[in-house]
Design an enzyme around this catalytic site. Sequence first.
Site, PDB file in Angstrom:
ATOM      1  N   LYS A  79      -2.052  17.132  -9.863  1.00 41.01           N
ATOM      2  CA  LYS A  79      -1.566  16.439  -8.664  1.00 41.01           C
ATOM      3  C   LYS A  79      -0.127  16.871  -8.424  1.00 41.01           C
ATOM      4  O   LYS A  79       0.656  16.978  -9.383  1.00 41.01           O
ATOM      5  CB  LYS A  79      -1.667  14.922  -8.874  1.00 41.01           C
ATOM      6  CG  LYS A  79      -1.267  14.088  -7.661  1.00 41.01           C
ATOM      7  CD  LYS A  79      -1.512  12.600  -7.884  1.00 41.01           C
ATOM      8  CE  LYS A  79      -1.149  11.766  -6.652  1.00 41.01           C
ATOM      9  NZ  LYS A  79      -1.388  10.315  -6.843  1.00 41.01           N
ATOM     10  N   SER A 154      -4.185   7.949  -3.256  1.00 38.04           N
ATOM     11  CA  SER A 154      -3.362   9.091  -2.894  1.00 38.04           C
ATOM     12  C   SER A 154      -3.762  10.384  -3.600  1.00 38.04           C
ATOM     13  O   SER A 154      -3.386  11.453  -3.125  1.00 38.04           O
ATOM     14  CB  SER A 154      -1.896   8.778  -3.192  1.00 38.04           C
ATOM     15  OG  SER A 154      -1.702   8.637  -4.587  1.00 38.04           O
ATOM     16  N   SER A 178      -4.996   4.831  -6.866  1.00 36.49           N
ATOM     17  CA  SER A 178      -5.023   6.229  -6.430  1.00 36.49           C
ATOM     18  C   SER A 178      -5.803   7.197  -7.306  1.00 36.49           C
ATOM     19  O   SER A 178      -5.990   8.344  -6.919  1.00 36.49           O
ATOM     20  CB  SER A 178      -3.601   6.756  -6.260  1.00 36.49           C
ATOM     21  OG  SER A 178      -3.082   6.257  -5.065  1.00 36.49           O
TER      22      SER A 178
END
Length: 492
Positions: A79, A154, A178
């Site tokens: 990420k 997210s 997330s």
Amino acid sequence: MTDLHRLSIRELSEGLAGAKFSSRELTEHYLKRIEKIDAQVKSYVTVTAEQALAQADAADAAIKAGTASVLTGVPIAHKDIFCTQGIKTTAGSKMLDNFISPYDATVVAKGKAAGLVTLGKVNMDEFAMGSTSENSYYGATANPWNLSHVPGGSSGGSAAAVAADLAPFATGTDTGGSIRQPASFCGLTGLKPTYGRVSRFGMIAYASSLDQGGPMARSAEDCAYLMNVMAGHDAKDSTSVEKNIDNYVANLNGTSVKGLRIGIPKQYFNVAGLDADVKARVEESLKKLEEMGATLVEIDLTMTDAYVPTYYLIAPAEASSNLQRFDGVRYGYRAENPVDLMDLYKRSRSEGFGKEVQQRILIGTYALSAGYYDAYYVKAQKVRRLIQQDFLKAFESVDVIAAPAAPTTAYKIGANLSPVEMYLGDIYTIAVNLAGLPAINAPVGFDKDNLPVGLQLIGNYWSESQLLSVVHQYQQATDWHTKRAAIAEENA
Ligand code: GLN
């Protein structure tokens, strides 16, 4: 081999060790797929092909020399919230569009030490604020199951990359859902560990008392391999806990589903906005667990109505404080031709941050300001404690708690929900972060539009092994986690 992207982490590990294929072949295979398919999915912000191939060659050398460990040569996507030395780390923000970290996040460093090959950095909502990944400065990522839908957020880039077979597993972070919600939207398994289990060092902060990194993959088994790398105490993160970590892979069969007491919070299944298909799939999965020997116990979580308001005070308050550092002076975006210092601050921040981030900074600053601090922030902290106590009381009579991961399946791209509608979608995930508990999402079927549905299991503190084990056994008895999005079937 043309189907390397179909292999599980264990199969990749065994194949590499047995010289069935090299890490270079495997890495090239994934890079080719990214080149061919990611123009449609848009999961990667940065592809680090050159570095990946160099890491792959080093991995192959280590395997030959007999110095490899279990994951040496296996590719991963990180990420874009985890700092990577020498490689751009954006957190999905224009503010960090030019940011190259001088050091690696602990999670990234541990991955390197374990021999993982970094394919690149994947998309996310700006500073991890959002539930769709549309809040990224780099544009929306598509859901591999249906490209006109969002992958969730997210950690939407992480989920989409794995669901499209553009990485075998990925790191994510979870401040209010997330990891679990995008895993649910993309048909994956994702684990949010107990707060303090995984180091936050080098993970760009959103809300520091809630943020926690964790694995996203196709199965609990794949997640367990990555947890073995990510977990552990880190002297560089004062909130990381000094506690022995389990061998999550070795423990995959360590918890018996027989006799497991699964709490069903009655408030959770009467939430307005809970989609009928989601409810049905979750109930079917619970029935399956019951057939496997678990007992379902109705429980009361009386604070459910307080989750959204409490989280949406505490998270923005911490964000407003954390994001003060982006002032256009030290690093990150700087407005051009400022007339004075105040103009530099103001324009750097209003040009560098997107709308959702600005909104949360304003809410958080308000909640922390003199005169409102006691009424909002302090009160939210007190309610947070009550939410935690509600869970602890429930764990006196059950081993895990079941819930949907989200009230709906993946939204359409551009659905443009109001902030309140969007925030209500976090109802099932945010309390876990407020309490600091671990929780896992597992895919349990599809809605009428063939979009994945997820079951969330919430555990008591430090019960990551138990959660992985229960989901692993469910996955031995079912095949939802083996289903692939159409786009993942495409060969490069
Ligand atoms: N959707 C939630 C939010 O916008 C959770 C995000 C997260 O876990 N990073 O805050």
